[in-house]
Design a protein around this motif. Structure first.
Motif, short mmCIF file in Angstrom:
data_model
loop_
_atom_site.label_atom_id
_atom_site.label_comp_id
_atom_site.label_asym_id
_atom_site.label_seq_id
_atom_site.Cartn_x
_atom_site.Cartn_y
_atom_site.Cartn_z
N UNK A 32 -46.12 -14.17 0.71
CA UNK A 32 -46.16 -14.47 -0.72
C UNK A 32 -47.59 -14.80 -1.18
N UNK A 36 -50.34 -12.56 -3.68
CA UNK A 36 -51.04 -13.00 -4.89
C UNK A 36 -52.55 -12.75 -4.76
N UNK A 74 -51.07 -14.09 -11.00
CA UNK A 74 -51.56 -14.04 -9.62
C UNK A 74 -52.69 -15.03 -9.36
N UNK A 77 -50.99 -18.43 -9.22
CA UNK A 77 -50.29 -18.65 -7.96
C UNK A 77 -51.25 -18.84 -6.79
#
Lengths: 197, 245
Positions: A32, A36, A74, A77
Motif C-alpha cells: 500500500x 502511493x 497519493x 497518503x
C-alpha cells in the motif's frame, strides 16, 4: 529527486504480539505505502510544477484542487504513512510523564483522551485517519480526516499521532471490528515516547 | 516477498482459521450481533455464503453480510426510533428525498441507508455464473456502454480509480439508458435521482481477506459470479417504473 519508501523502524514481525501481524505490516508497508510512493513519483515526473517541491509543499499545493485530487491523495497518503510507522512501537502503549500531564490538562484525563481519539477513529465513515494534534491554540485535540487528507492539509495543527483507519490497516487482524483495533492501537502500539510536544 | 507468496497461497483455503486463530474464538460469523429491533431487517443472502467461491470466499461473504450490512440495519433501526419517517416509505424514496429529511438524520440515511440499499442490491446480482446478458439489456450495453468487453474494462477501471472506500455502478434511467459511474463510501445514485442497475463494492472489506491490496484482481474475478438474469429483471423493472433499491 524521487520520493522513496522509508524503511520500517522495526521488523515486520515486531508488532505481531501487539496485535498487528506480519502479513498486515508487509502488505501495508510494502504494497500500500509503496503504491502511493510510486504513483506520486509518476505524477511528479509528468508535471514540472511539482518538480523540486517538498512533500509538504505538494500536499499543500494540491489540497482542495479537484484537478489535482490524485496527486493530493497519493502525496497525503505518503505523508500520513511516514508518520504512522513512527507512531508505532513494539514497546508502545506507555505514556511518558510530560505528555500525560498535558493530556490531563487538555482532555481531563488519559481515559478522556483515548475516548476522544476512539470516537474520531470510529466515526470516520469509510477510509481515513484519526489524529492527535497540537492545535494552533496550544491545546491538544483529536480530529479525523477522510482518505488521504491530514492535519497539514486542514491546517488544524501539528500532527502528533496518526492512526490509519483504512480497512487494510486492520482487516486481517480485526476484520470489521474497528473499535477493537483502535483501542488496541492506543493501549499497546502507539509510540507515545516518540512524541515531541 | 517469498514469505508473502507462501502465506498468500494459504488464503482462500480451509487453513485460514489456522493462520488467524483469533477467528476461531469469534461468535458464528454468519449471525453477527443482533441488530436493534425495529422496522428494518437484514435481507437473507439468496444463496449459500460459499456460492460465490472462488471469486469471493465464504468467510468474506459471511462477515460482509452478517457484520457489515447488519451494522447498517442496526443503525437504521436505532435512528427510526426518533425519526420514524425513514421507515415510512421505501428506502429508495428515502434516499431520493434525503435533502427533505431533518438534518439530524441525513448522516444516517446517507451512510446506513445508502449502505443498506447498496448491499441489498449487491447480494441479489451475485450467485450467478457470469457470461453475458441477452435481449434488451445486451442491446442497451452495446448502445450505451460500447459492448460487453468495453463495459467490463471501463467498469473495472472506474472501480480501481475509486480512492478509498466506495462503489462502482451502472445506472439506468426510465427509458433504459445506461451509464457508468462511481460513488464514495456508501453514497447511492438514488441520492442524485438516478436508479442503480448494478454495482460492485470496492470497500477493502469486500475483498481484503482473499485479494489483499489487489483490488484489480477482485474486480476482474467478480464478473464470473454475476447473475445476469437478476440484472435483466432489474433492467425491466427500471423501465416499468417498479425498481426499488
Amino acid at each position: 529527486m524521487a520520493f522513496t519508501l522509508p524503511a520500517l523502524p522495526y521488523t515486520t514481525t515486531a508488532l505481531a504480539a501487539k496485535g498487528m501481524c506480519q502479513e498486515t505490516l508487509e502488505l501495508h508497508h510494502g504494497k500500500h505505502h509503496q503504491a502511493y510512493v510510486t504513483a506520486l513519483n509518476g505524477f511528479v515526473e509528468k508535471d514540472a510544477a511539482l518538480q523540486g517541491k517538498s512533500l509538504d509543499e505538494i500536499v499543500q499545493l494540491s489540497n482542495g484542487n479537484a484537478a489535482m485530487a490524485p496527486v493530493f491523495n497519493n502525496a497525503g497518503q505518503h505523508w500520513n504513512h511516514i508518520l504512522f510507522w513512527e507512531n508505532m512501537s513494539a514497546t508502545g502503549g506507555g505514556i511518558p510523564g510530560a505528555l500525560e500531564k498535558k493530556l490531563v490538562e487538555d482532555f481531563g484525563s488519559v481515559q478522556a483522551f483515548k475516548d476522544a481519539f476512539k470516537t474520531a477513529a470510529t466515526t470516520q465513515f469509510g477510509s481515513g485517519w484519526a489524529w492527535l494534534i497540537l492545535g494552533t491554540d496550544g491545546k491538544l485535540k483529536c480530529t479525523k480526516t477522510p482518505n488521504g487528507s491530514n492535519p497539514l492539509a486542514t491546517g488544524e495543527g501539528k500532527a502528533l499521532l496518526g492512526c490509519d483507519v483504512w480497512e487494510h490497516s486492520y482487516y486481517l487482524d480485526f476484520r470489521n471490528r474497528r473499535p477493537d483495533y483502535v483501542q488496541n492501537w492506543l493501549d499497546n502500539l502507539a509510540n507515545y515516547e516518540g512524541i515531541t510536544l | 516477498m517469498i514469505a508473502i507468496t507462501r502465506r498468500r497461497a494459504l488464503f482462500g483455503a480451509a487453513t485460514l482459521a489456522s493462520v488467524y486463530p483469533i477467528l476461531r474464538s469469534s461468535p458464528a460469523l454468519g449471525q453477527g450481533a443482533p441488530a436493534a429491533a425495529g422496522p428494518f431487517s437484514l435481507p437473507p443472502l439468496p444463496y449459500a455464503p460459499e456460492a460465490n467461491e472462488p471469486s469471493i470466499d465464504k468467510m468474506t461473504m459471511e462477515i460482509h453480510h452478517g457484520r457489515h450490512h447488519n451494522a447498517f440495519i442496526g443503525n437504521l433501526n436505532a435512528a427510526a426510533k426518533d425519526f420514524p419517517q425513514i421507515a415510512a416509505m421505501p428506502m429508495h424514496q428515502v434516499l431520493q428525498k434525503i435533502g427533505e429529511m431533518p438534518e439530524a438524520v441525513r448522516g444516517v440515511i446517507r451512510n446506513s441507508g445508502g449502505g443498506h440499499a447498496n448491499h441489498a442490491m449487491f447480494w441479489t446480482i451475485m450467485g450467478g455464473k457470469g457470461g453475458e446478458p441477452s435481449g434488451d439489456l445486451a442491446a442497451a450495453i452495446t448502445r450505451d456502454l460500447g459492448g460487453m468487453e468495453k463495459m467490463k474494462t471501463d467498469f473495472n477501471a472506474a472501480g480501481v480509480r475509486v480512492f478509498g472506500s466506495g462503489w462502482v455502478f451502472v445506472t439506468v434511467d426510465a427509458a433504459g439508458k445506461l451509464a457508468l459511474t462511481s460513488r464514495p463510501n456508501q453514497d447511492n445514485p438514488r441520492m442524485d435521482g438516478q436508479m442503480v442497475l448494478m454495482g460492485n463494492d470496492v470497500w477493502e472489506h469486500a475483498y481484503y481477506l482473499k485479494y489483499q491490496n489487489r483490488r484489480a484482481d477482485y474486480l476482474t474475478g467478480w464478473w464470473n459470479i454475476v447473475n445476469w438474469q437478476a440484472i435483466e429483471t432489474r433492467y425491466a423493472a427500471a423501465k416499468a417504473g417498479t425498481l426499488g433499491i
